[in-house]
Scaffold this motif. Sequence first.
Motif, PDB file in Angstrom:
ATOM      1  N   VAL A 104       0.838  -1.202   0.000  1.00  0.00           N
ATOM      2  CA  VAL A 104       0.000   0.000   0.000  1.00  0.00           C
ATOM      3  C   VAL A 104       0.869   1.247   0.000  1.00  0.00           C
ATOM      4  N   VAL A 105       1.975   1.215   0.757  1.00  0.00           N
ATOM      5  CA  VAL A 105       2.901   2.355   0.781  1.00  0.00           C
ATOM      6  C   VAL A 105       3.474   2.609  -0.610  1.00  0.00           C
ATOM      7  N   LEU A 106       3.857   1.538  -1.303  1.00  0.00           N
ATOM      8  CA  LEU A 106       4.393   1.693  -2.666  1.00  0.00           C
ATOM      9  C   LEU A 106       3.338   2.232  -3.619  1.00  0.00           C
ATOM     10  N   ILE A 107       2.136   1.687  -3.544  1.00  0.00           N
ATOM     11  CA  ILE A 107       1.056   2.140  -4.430  1.00  0.00           C
ATOM     12  C   ILE A 107       0.722   3.605  -4.168  1.00  0.00           C
ATOM     13  N   SER A 108       0.796   4.019  -2.897  1.00  0.00           N
ATOM     14  CA  SER A 108       0.424   5.391  -2.550  1.00  0.00           C
ATOM     15  C   SER A 108       1.363   6.424  -3.165  1.00  0.00           C
ATOM     16  N   ILE A 109       2.551   5.994  -3.609  1.00  0.00           N
ATOM     17  CA  ILE A 109       3.478   6.931  -4.256  1.00  0.00           C
ATOM     18  C   ILE A 109       2.833   7.558  -5.490  1.00  0.00           C
ATOM     19  N   LYS A 110       2.008   6.786  -6.177  1.00  0.00           N
ATOM     20  CA  LYS A 110       1.372   7.255  -7.402  1.00  0.00           C
ATOM     21  C   LYS A 110       0.099   8.052  -7.147  1.00  0.00           C
ATOM     22  N   THR A 111      -0.247   8.269  -5.888  1.00  0.00           N
ATOM     23  CA  THR A 111      -1.450   9.025  -5.557  1.00  0.00           C
ATOM     24  C   THR A 111      -1.078  10.409  -5.024  1.00  0.00           C
ATOM     25  N   LYS A 112      -2.092  11.206  -4.720  1.00  0.00           N
ATOM     26  CA  LYS A 112      -1.851  12.536  -4.170  1.00  0.00           C
ATOM     27  C   LYS A 112      -1.503  12.486  -2.677  1.00  0.00           C
ATOM     28  N   PRO A 114       0.731  10.181  -0.577  1.00  0.00           N
ATOM     29  CA  PRO A 114       1.667   9.096  -0.218  1.00  0.00           C
ATOM     30  C   PRO A 114       1.679   8.867   1.282  1.00  0.00           C
ATOM     31  N   LEU A 115       1.694   7.602   1.686  1.00  0.00           N
ATOM     32  CA  LEU A 115       1.589   7.265   3.100  1.00  0.00           C
ATOM     33  C   LEU A 115       2.798   7.689   3.917  1.00  0.00           C
ATOM     34  N   VAL A 116       3.906   7.999   3.255  1.00  0.00           N
ATOM     35  CA  VAL A 116       5.068   8.474   4.008  1.00  0.00           C
ATOM     36  C   VAL A 116       4.730   9.784   4.724  1.00  0.00           C
ATOM     37  N   LYS A 117       3.770  10.538   4.171  1.00  0.00           N
ATOM     38  CA  LYS A 117       3.346  11.766   4.840  1.00  0.00           C
ATOM     39  C   LYS A 117       2.561  11.449   6.105  1.00  0.00           C
ATOM     40  N   THR A 118       1.845  10.331   6.104  1.00  0.00           N
ATOM     41  CA  THR A 118       1.115   9.921   7.301  1.00  0.00           C
ATOM     42  C   THR A 118       2.073   9.496   8.390  1.00  0.00           C
ATOM     43  N   PHE A 119       3.139   8.775   8.015  1.00  0.00           N
ATOM     44  CA  PHE A 119       4.072   8.231   8.994  1.00  0.00           C
ATOM     45  C   PHE A 119       5.108   9.254   9.456  1.00  0.00           C
ATOM     46  N   ILE A 120       5.631  10.058   8.535  1.00  0.00           N
ATOM     47  CA  ILE A 120       6.790  10.895   8.851  1.00  0.00           C
ATOM     48  C   ILE A 120       6.555  12.372   8.540  1.00  0.00           C
ATOM     49  N   TYR A 121       6.205  12.684   7.302  1.00  0.00           N
ATOM     50  CA  TYR A 121       6.077  14.089   6.897  1.00  0.00           C
ATOM     51  C   TYR A 121       4.676  14.589   7.247  1.00  0.00           C
ATOM     52  N   ASN A 122       4.466  14.835   8.529  1.00  0.00           N
ATOM     53  CA  ASN A 122       3.156  15.298   8.990  1.00  0.00           C
ATOM     54  C   ASN A 122       3.345  16.428   9.994  1.00  0.00           C
ATOM     55  N   ASP A 123       2.258  17.153  10.277  1.00  0.00           N
ATOM     56  CA  ASP A 123       2.357  18.342  11.123  1.00  0.00           C
ATOM     57  C   ASP A 123       2.512  18.027  12.603  1.00  0.00           C
ATOM     58  N   LYS A 124       2.493  16.752  12.975  1.00  0.00           N
ATOM     59  CA  LYS A 124       2.763  16.391  14.366  1.00  0.00           C
ATOM     60  C   LYS A 124       4.272  16.315  14.624  1.00  0.00           C
ATOM     61  N   ILE A 125       5.038  16.049  13.570  1.00  0.00           N
ATOM     62  CA  ILE A 125       6.493  15.948  13.702  1.00  0.00           C
ATOM     63  C   ILE A 125       7.179  17.188  13.135  1.00  0.00           C
ATOM     64  N   LEU A 126       6.737  17.635  11.976  1.00  0.00           N
ATOM     65  CA  LEU A 126       7.408  18.719  11.269  1.00  0.00           C
ATOM     66  C   LEU A 126       6.480  19.913  11.092  1.00  0.00           C
ATOM     67  N   LEU A 148      10.548  12.377  -0.909  1.00  0.00           N
ATOM     68  CA  LEU A 148       9.468  11.643  -0.244  1.00  0.00           C
ATOM     69  C   LEU A 148       9.159  10.334  -0.966  1.00  0.00           C
ATOM     70  N   ASN A 149       9.263  10.330  -2.287  1.00  0.00           N
ATOM     71  CA  ASN A 149       9.061   9.080  -3.027  1.00  0.00           C
ATOM     72  C   ASN A 149      10.135   8.051  -2.677  1.00  0.00           C
ATOM     73  N   LEU A 150      11.377   8.514  -2.600  1.00  0.00           N
ATOM     74  CA  LEU A 150      12.463   7.610  -2.215  1.00  0.00           C
ATOM     75  C   LEU A 150      12.272   7.124  -0.775  1.00  0.00           C
ATOM     76  N   SER A 151      11.822   8.011   0.099  1.00  0.00           N
ATOM     77  CA  SER A 151      11.548   7.623   1.481  1.00  0.00           C
ATOM     78  C   SER A 151      10.428   6.598   1.544  1.00  0.00           C
ATOM     79  N   SER A 152       9.437   6.734   0.655  1.00  0.00           N
ATOM     80  CA  SER A 152       8.341   5.761   0.603  1.00  0.00           C
ATOM     81  C   SER A 152       8.855   4.373   0.249  1.00  0.00           C
ATOM     82  N   ILE A 153       9.820   4.318  -0.659  1.00  0.00           N
ATOM     83  CA  ILE A 153      10.403   3.025  -1.034  1.00  0.00           C
ATOM     84  C   ILE A 153      11.136   2.418   0.158  1.00  0.00           C
ATOM     85  N   PHE A 154      11.912   3.255   0.863  1.00  0.00           N
ATOM     86  CA  PHE A 154      12.604   2.768   2.064  1.00  0.00           C
ATOM     87  C   PHE A 154      11.601   2.290   3.113  1.00  0.00           C
TER      88      PHE A 154
END
Length: 239
Positions: A104-112, A114-126, A148-154
């Motif tokens: 799901v994380v990989l698939i979300s890269i192609k959407t508006k 990406p789940l990496v924003k839910t896990f890391i790039y969000n307003d609770k952390i940054l 962020l796309n590369l982070s999503s792959i990681f």
Amino acid sequence: MSEQKKEKNENLLINILFNIVIPAIILSKLSKPDYLGPFYGLIIALLFPVSYGAYDFITRKKANPISILGFVSILLTGVIGLLEFPAEWIAVKEAAVPLVIGLVVLISIKTKYPLVKTFIYNDKILDTERINTILDENGNKRELDKMLNLSSIFLACSFFFSSVLNFTLAKILIKSPTGTAEFNEELGKMTVLSYPVIALPCTAIMLLILWYVIRSIRKYTNLSGDEIYSPQIRESVNK
């Protein structure tokens, strides 16, 4: 702000108790024939994470895809145990949940979204509002998206790694037939060991990804120190 932080810490403790500690104790210590028995032991152990998941969903008023997958995982464990499916299905189920999350994380890269924003790039952390404003001004928004796309792959790879570890741990520990007290005890041991064996390495990978994201943001925005962190984090650090 302090009340919000206190509530968050309290929820984390309840989360650990309801989803790990109490079910593990019931499965490993109270599901023997002299106590609850394998059937009622498994039922009562499952009630704790299921009730917590329902309460958390009601109070937060929003659905989290990871929470949904966790809820499904609990139900599958109950079905496998209560219907006495082959014990090998536990290993398959344990591997399937993080595998699906990784996909799901990989698939979300192609959407508006990406789940990496839910896990890391969000307003609770940054401080995403300040970061996005600066990136729009200096023209580095595309560089951020690439990062962020590369982070999503990681991030997806960390879940795939967790899937392999889950499968291996389940194959090693789950030996007894489902529906028995021995099976419940092995399930309890697996629940306890999954955190030092699986969660800690995956958390370390997540922290490395977070370090990479923070390092890249500093490079693209020229922000230094704690300027990139959310106001909540800055306030807690300065206290």
